[in-house]
Motif scaffolding. Structure first.
Motif, PDB file in Angstrom:
ATOM      1  N   GLU A   2       1.812   0.001  -3.773  1.00  0.00           N
ATOM      2  CA  GLU A   2       3.258   0.213  -3.666  1.00  0.00           C
ATOM      3  C   GLU A   2       4.031  -1.095  -3.758  1.00  0.00           C
ATOM      4  O   GLU A   2       5.065  -1.166  -4.402  1.00  0.00           O
ATOM      5  CB  GLU A   2       3.602   0.882  -2.334  1.00  0.00           C
ATOM      6  N   ASP A   3       3.525  -2.109  -3.070  1.00  0.00           N
ATOM      7  CA  ASP A   3       4.241  -3.394  -3.075  1.00  0.00           C
ATOM      8  C   ASP A   3       3.269  -4.569  -3.077  1.00  0.00           C
ATOM      9  O   ASP A   3       3.511  -5.601  -2.468  1.00  0.00           O
ATOM     10  CB  ASP A   3       5.222  -3.483  -1.910  1.00  0.00           C
ATOM     11  N   ARG A   4       2.156  -4.386  -3.801  1.00  0.00           N
ATOM     12  CA  ARG A   4       1.163  -5.458  -3.958  1.00  0.00           C
ATOM     13  C   ARG A   4       0.985  -5.754  -5.438  1.00  0.00           C
ATOM     14  O   ARG A   4       0.980  -4.845  -6.261  1.00  0.00           O
ATOM     15  CB  ARG A   4      -0.187  -5.044  -3.360  1.00  0.00           C
ATOM     16  N   PHE A   5       0.799  -7.030  -5.734  1.00  0.00           N
ATOM     17  CA  PHE A   5       0.655  -7.463  -7.117  1.00  0.00           C
ATOM     18  C   PHE A   5      -0.510  -8.425  -7.239  1.00  0.00           C
ATOM     19  O   PHE A   5      -0.698  -9.295  -6.398  1.00  0.00           O
ATOM     20  CB  PHE A   5       1.931  -8.183  -7.590  1.00  0.00           C
ATOM     21  N   GLY A  38       4.821  -6.403   1.434  1.00  0.00           N
ATOM     22  CA  GLY A  38       4.887  -5.831   2.771  1.00  0.00           C
ATOM     23  C   GLY A  38       6.264  -5.292   3.121  1.00  0.00           C
ATOM     24  O   GLY A  38       6.657  -5.320   4.290  1.00  0.00           O
ATOM     25  N   CYS A  39       6.998  -4.796   2.109  1.00  0.00           N
ATOM     26  CA  CYS A  39       8.375  -4.392   2.375  1.00  0.00           C
ATOM     27  C   CYS A  39       8.695  -2.951   1.992  1.00  0.00           C
ATOM     28  O   CYS A  39       9.733  -2.430   2.404  1.00  0.00           O
ATOM     29  CB  CYS A  39       9.324  -5.320   1.627  1.00  0.00           C
ATOM     30  N   PHE A  40       7.858  -2.315   1.222  1.00  0.00           N
ATOM     31  CA  PHE A  40       8.212  -1.002   0.670  1.00  0.00           C
ATOM     32  C   PHE A  40       8.568   0.001   1.756  1.00  0.00           C
ATOM     33  O   PHE A  40       9.631   0.623   1.714  1.00  0.00           O
ATOM     34  CB  PHE A  40       7.082  -0.465  -0.213  1.00  0.00           C
ATOM     35  N   GLU A  41       7.702   0.174   2.729  1.00  0.00           N
ATOM     36  CA  GLU A  41       7.947   1.170   3.781  1.00  0.00           C
ATOM     37  C   GLU A  41       9.177   0.822   4.616  1.00  0.00           C
ATOM     38  O   GLU A  41       9.945   1.709   4.997  1.00  0.00           O
ATOM     39  CB  GLU A  41       6.710   1.343   4.661  1.00  0.00           C
ATOM     40  N   ARG A  42       9.356  -0.468   4.906  1.00  0.00           N
ATOM     41  CA  ARG A  42      10.539  -0.871   5.695  1.00  0.00           C
ATOM     42  C   ARG A  42      11.827  -0.560   4.939  1.00  0.00           C
ATOM     43  O   ARG A  42      12.780  -0.038   5.521  1.00  0.00           O
ATOM     44  CB  ARG A  42      10.492  -2.360   6.024  1.00  0.00           C
ATOM     45  N   ILE A  43      11.855  -0.876   3.645  1.00  0.00           N
ATOM     46  CA  ILE A  43      13.067  -0.632   2.855  1.00  0.00           C
ATOM     47  C   ILE A  43      13.260   0.863   2.644  1.00  0.00           C
ATOM     48  O   ILE A  43      14.385   1.371   2.707  1.00  0.00           O
ATOM     49  CB  ILE A  43      13.007  -1.399   1.517  1.00  0.00           C
ATOM     50  N   ARG A  44      12.171   1.586   2.421  1.00  0.00           N
ATOM     51  CA  ARG A  44      12.272   3.039   2.255  1.00  0.00           C
ATOM     52  C   ARG A  44      12.851   3.692   3.509  1.00  0.00           C
ATOM     53  O   ARG A  44      13.715   4.560   3.440  1.00  0.00           O
ATOM     54  CB  ARG A  44      10.903   3.643   1.929  1.00  0.00           C
ATOM     55  N   ALA A  45      12.386   3.247   4.671  1.00  0.00           N
ATOM     56  CA  ALA A  45      12.889   3.811   5.926  1.00  0.00           C
ATOM     57  C   ALA A  45      14.359   3.446   6.159  1.00  0.00           C
ATOM     58  O   ALA A  45      15.123   4.247   6.696  1.00  0.00           O
ATOM     59  CB  ALA A  45      12.038   3.326   7.096  1.00  0.00           C
TER      60      ALA A  45
END
Length: 132
Positions: A79-82, A39-46
């Protein structure tokens, strides 16, 4: 050459006798599967850009791989799920380690730390646990 001949079906009894004994390459281990959502990809990308977000997710994949070891498997499914498969006898230890190990990954100062959400899919007796 005798083992190759035995596999092709052209083996003589001597070839078969000389072949090494059969040993299974893979063994089936009962496994528990869990979905780990960073749950971090979009936050870190932004906050810090695409490359930083990709590097963070790649580091998380390495951390998860280290937690499950040779007996488990990690597949990135988003994107950020495994999807994480681990031997039943190790699932509880892995589940308890996922949150702290992922939270220890450094993220840019403008982004919140990783708080993974883990959902046990099968083979275990708990579901949808948020690990910190």
């Amino acid at each position: 050459a005798s083992v190759v001949a035995a596999r092709r079906g052209a083996a003589t009894p001597a070839d078969v006798a000389a072949a090494p004994p059969y040993t299974p390459v893979d063994r089936v281990v009962p496994a528990a599967s869990m979905m780990v959502d960073l749950g971090c990809f979009e936050r870190i990308r932004a906050a810090a850009g695409q490359l930083t977000a990709e590097r963070t997710v790649a580091e998380a994949a390495g951390v998860l791989g280290g937690l499950v070891g040779d007996e488990g498997m990690v597949e990135q499914v988003g994107e950020d799920r495994f999807l994480v498969h681990v031997a039943l006898e190790h699932w509880h230890a892995v589940l308890c380690s996922v949150g702290p190990a992922l939270a220890a990954i450094r993220v840019p100062g403008r982004a919140d730390p990783i708080v993974a959400r883990t959902t046990l899919l099968d083979g275990a007796d708990a579901t949808d646990q948020k690990v910190a």
